[in-house]
Design a protein around this motif. Structure first.
Motif, mmCIF file in Angstrom:
data_model
loop_
_atom_site.group_PDB
_atom_site.id
_atom_site.type_symbol
_atom_site.label_atom_id
_atom_site.label_comp_id
_atom_site.label_asym_id
_atom_site.label_seq_id
_atom_site.Cartn_x
_atom_site.Cartn_y
_atom_site.Cartn_z
ATOM 1 N N PHE A 279 54.036 44.962 42.455
ATOM 2 C CA PHE A 279 52.904 44.268 41.854
ATOM 3 C C PHE A 279 52.799 42.828 42.331
ATOM 4 N N THR A 280 53.948 42.219 42.641
ATOM 5 C CA THR A 280 53.947 40.841 43.112
ATOM 6 C C THR A 280 53.135 40.688 44.394
ATOM 7 N N ILE A 281 53.183 41.708 45.248
ATOM 8 C CA ILE A 281 52.421 41.658 46.504
ATOM 9 C C ILE A 281 50.928 41.541 46.206
ATOM 10 N N LEU A 282 50.462 42.345 45.269
ATOM 11 C CA LEU A 282 49.047 42.293 44.888
ATOM 12 C C LEU A 282 48.729 40.955 44.222
ATOM 13 N N TRP A 283 49.582 40.541 43.295
ATOM 14 C CA TRP A 283 49.327 39.334 42.501
ATOM 15 C C TRP A 283 49.303 38.072 43.364
ATOM 16 N N ASN A 284 50.097 38.074 44.446
ATOM 17 C CA ASN A 284 50.174 36.909 45.335
ATOM 18 C C ASN A 284 49.212 36.981 46.508
ATOM 19 N N SER A 285 48.470 38.053 46.624
ATOM 20 C CA SER A 285 47.666 38.284 47.819
ATOM 21 C C SER A 285 46.517 37.284 47.946
ATOM 22 N N PRO A 286 46.058 37.050 49.175
ATOM 23 C CA PRO A 286 44.872 36.194 49.371
ATOM 24 C C PRO A 286 43.649 36.706 48.606
ATOM 25 N N GLN A 287 43.529 38.044 48.495
ATOM 26 C CA GLN A 287 42.390 38.601 47.764
ATOM 27 C C GLN A 287 42.454 38.223 46.289
ATOM 28 N N ALA A 288 43.654 38.289 45.712
ATOM 29 C CA ALA A 288 43.803 37.888 44.308
ATOM 30 C C ALA A 288 43.468 36.416 44.140
ATOM 31 N N GLY A 289 43.885 35.593 45.108
ATOM 32 C CA GLY A 289 43.554 34.171 45.049
ATOM 33 C C GLY A 289 42.059 33.926 45.133
ATOM 34 N N LYS A 290 41.384 34.704 45.970
ATOM 35 C CA LYS A 290 39.934 34.579 46.094
ATOM 36 C C LYS A 290 39.247 34.911 44.767
ATOM 37 N N VAL A 291 39.733 35.956 44.101
ATOM 38 C CA VAL A 291 39.147 36.355 42.819
ATOM 39 C C VAL A 291 39.377 35.270 41.772
ATOM 40 N N ARG A 292 40.569 34.679 41.759
ATOM 41 C CA ARG A 292 40.840 33.603 40.797
ATOM 42 C C ARG A 292 39.900 32.419 41.019
ATOM 43 N N SER A 293 39.612 32.127 42.263
ATOM 44 C CA SER A 293 38.668 31.045 42.563
ATOM 45 C C SER A 293 37.279 31.370 42.029
ATOM 46 N N SER A 294 36.893 32.636 42.129
ATOM 47 C CA SER A 294 35.594 33.057 41.597
ATOM 48 C C SER A 294 35.562 32.958 40.079
ATOM 49 N N VAL A 295 36.686 33.308 39.431
ATOM 50 C CA VAL A 295 36.770 33.187 37.977
ATOM 51 C C VAL A 295 36.561 31.732 37.563
ATOM 52 N N GLN A 296 37.143 30.815 38.300
ATOM 53 C CA GLN A 296 37.033 29.391 37.958
ATOM 54 C C GLN A 296 35.598 28.894 38.001
ATOM 55 N N ARG A 297 34.755 29.587 38.754
ATOM 56 C CA ARG A 297 33.348 29.172 38.874
ATOM 57 C C ARG A 297 32.385 30.141 38.193
ATOM 58 N N CYS A 298 32.935 31.133 37.491
ATOM 59 C CA CYS A 298 32.087 32.157 36.867
ATOM 60 C C CYS A 298 31.210 31.543 35.775
ATOM 61 N N PRO A 299 29.901 31.757 35.819
ATOM 62 C CA PRO A 299 29.013 31.121 34.854
ATOM 63 C C PRO A 299 28.937 31.829 33.504
ATOM 64 N N LYS A 300 29.457 33.048 33.411
ATOM 65 C CA LYS A 300 29.310 33.801 32.164
ATOM 66 C C LYS A 300 30.091 33.140 31.033
ATOM 67 N N ASN A 301 29.493 33.123 29.847
ATOM 68 C CA ASN A 301 30.146 32.508 28.697
ATOM 69 C C ASN A 301 30.770 33.562 27.782
ATOM 70 N N CYS A 302 31.228 34.664 28.367
ATOM 71 C CA CYS A 302 31.843 35.754 27.599
ATOM 72 C C CYS A 302 32.865 35.216 26.599
ATOM 73 N N TRP A 303 32.990 35.910 25.494
ATOM 74 C CA TRP A 303 34.025 35.573 24.512
ATOM 75 C C TRP A 303 34.539 36.891 23.945
ATOM 76 N N MET A 304 35.500 37.467 24.676
ATOM 77 C CA MET A 304 36.100 38.739 24.282
ATOM 78 C C MET A 304 37.594 38.532 24.085
ATOM 79 N N VAL A 305 38.168 39.298 23.180
ATOM 80 C CA VAL A 305 39.559 39.061 22.796
ATOM 81 C C VAL A 305 40.514 39.196 23.978
ATOM 82 N N GLY A 306 40.196 40.071 24.941
ATOM 83 C CA GLY A 306 41.088 40.274 26.071
ATOM 84 C C GLY A 306 41.307 39.036 26.919
ATOM 85 N N THR A 307 40.282 38.186 27.014
ATOM 86 C CA THR A 307 40.409 36.959 27.799
ATOM 87 C C THR A 307 40.513 35.709 26.920
#
Length: 358
Positions: A279-307
């Protein structure tokens, strides 16, 4: 918190979507209209890759439609001490049988209102009766981590208040959510039209929760204030760290940061558990990093217990300060101050602000 080799914190929470097959026909969710093929759903062996976690939620679709759910639960307990299964309660006998084998299991049965309202919203006559019977049986068996989960729309907020009172009489947990649109629900038209009425009912719920003597209820009151903020279109009160503190796995093994994404904004997988041996390979991957960057700029104001829950724990001083102050106000007979403040903890200022262009 455990760190991996690249100093990216491992997540604490995971939600595993076991299937999109579901016997219900909910108005707020079209998962049932997009069922997964049984042969293509992940199995227990696929989950051996999971890291150590504080919490795993098993969800669907309907998890109890899976005939191998016992094996999946066994594997998940090798990675966490706490598992909660989200279910409609439709398969009463299966829920009870699993609870007998795993008495520490958590069960949240989705009930959207009293009998008529629940069955209307969930599209099946008898759903309320099945859910309530199941909870009563689990209670008699001595299970501790059991309760209702209610998704509030523009037609059941008053019933939410009755369900809360029922949960208190029965000594059960009570979780809330609100209408959301996402790829997961296959919905883009979930809209609360009578916002004032719904928010008023949430304010009543908050007042009742602050009267309780368990601090957990005060934090739930703060979470429900976040739901009011979401319904009113406000910016997220705390940042979304989906894909950092938590993740979702879909039935095919794709790892997503959350279940709130919409293709009209963005949607991207961090990777697939079938394609890595660690799992560490996936978690550390460039693709995972790209997704985290997208999360940081995500405009949705969701408010769900999971996040919301993971960041409420991480930035606990914000809900804690509010909870203590408003518990004192409750003791003084004063109404709660619903100061739905955006908490600046260094997040990208456009995150959670739907007015921004992504």
């Amino acid at each position: 918190m455990q760190l991996n080799t690249n100093n990216i914190p491992f997540p604490t929470d995971a939600s595993i979507i076991l299937t999109y097959r579901c016997p219900m026909r909910c108005k707020m969710c079209n998962i049932w209209n997009h069922p997964t093929e049984k042969s293509k759903e992940l199995v227990a062996d696929d989950l051996k890759i999971l890291p150590r976690l504080k919490f795993i939620n098993l969800t669907g679709g309907e998890p109890f439609i899976r005939e191998d759910l016992e094996q999946i639960v066994k594997e998940c307990y090798r990675h966490t001490d706490r598992i909660v299964i989200s279910t409609s309660g439709w398969f009463e006998d299966r829920v009870i049988a699993l609870a007998k084998k795993f008495p520490r299991i958590g069960i949240r049965i989705s009930i959207e209102g009293l009998s008529d309202k629940n069955d209307e919203l969930r599209g099946h006559a008898g759903g309320f009766d099945k859910g309530l019977r199941t909870l009563l049986t689990l209670k008699e068996m001595g299970l501790k981590d059991i309760g209702f989960g209610c998704t509030v729309s523009d037609s059941n907020s008053r019933d939410m208040l009755y369900l809360y009172r029922l949960s208190k009489y029965m000594g059960l947990e009570f979780a809330t959510a609100a209408f959301h649109n996402s790829y997961y629900f296959h919905k883009s038209d979930n809209v609360i039209k009578n916002k004032a009425e719904v928010c008023h009912d949430f304010e009543q719920l908050i007042a009742w929760q602050l009267k309780e003597w368990h601090p957990k209820s005060w934090f739930r009151a703060w979470f429900n204030m976040g739901l009011i903020n979401y319904i009113e279109g406000g910016r997220r009160m705390l940042p979304c760290e989906a894909g950092t503190t938590n993740f979702f796995i879909d039935p095919s093994g794709e790892v997503y940061p959350c279940n709130g994404m919409e293709e009209r904004y963005w949607m991207e997988s961090m990777g697939n558990i079938h394609h890595v041996t660690d799992f560490t390979i996936l978690w550390n991957s460039p693709q995972a990093g790209k997704v985290r960057s997208s999360v940081q700029r995500c405009p949705k104001n969701c408010w769900m217990v999971g996040t919301a829950s993971p960041v409420m724990h991480k930035y606990i001083k914000y809900p804690l300060k509010w909870a203590v102050r408003n518990k004192i106000r409750s003791l003084q007979g004063k109404p709660a101050r619903l100061n739905k403040t955006w908490c600046d903890v260094g997040q990208n200022p456009c995150q959670g602000n739907s007015g921004e262009i992504f």
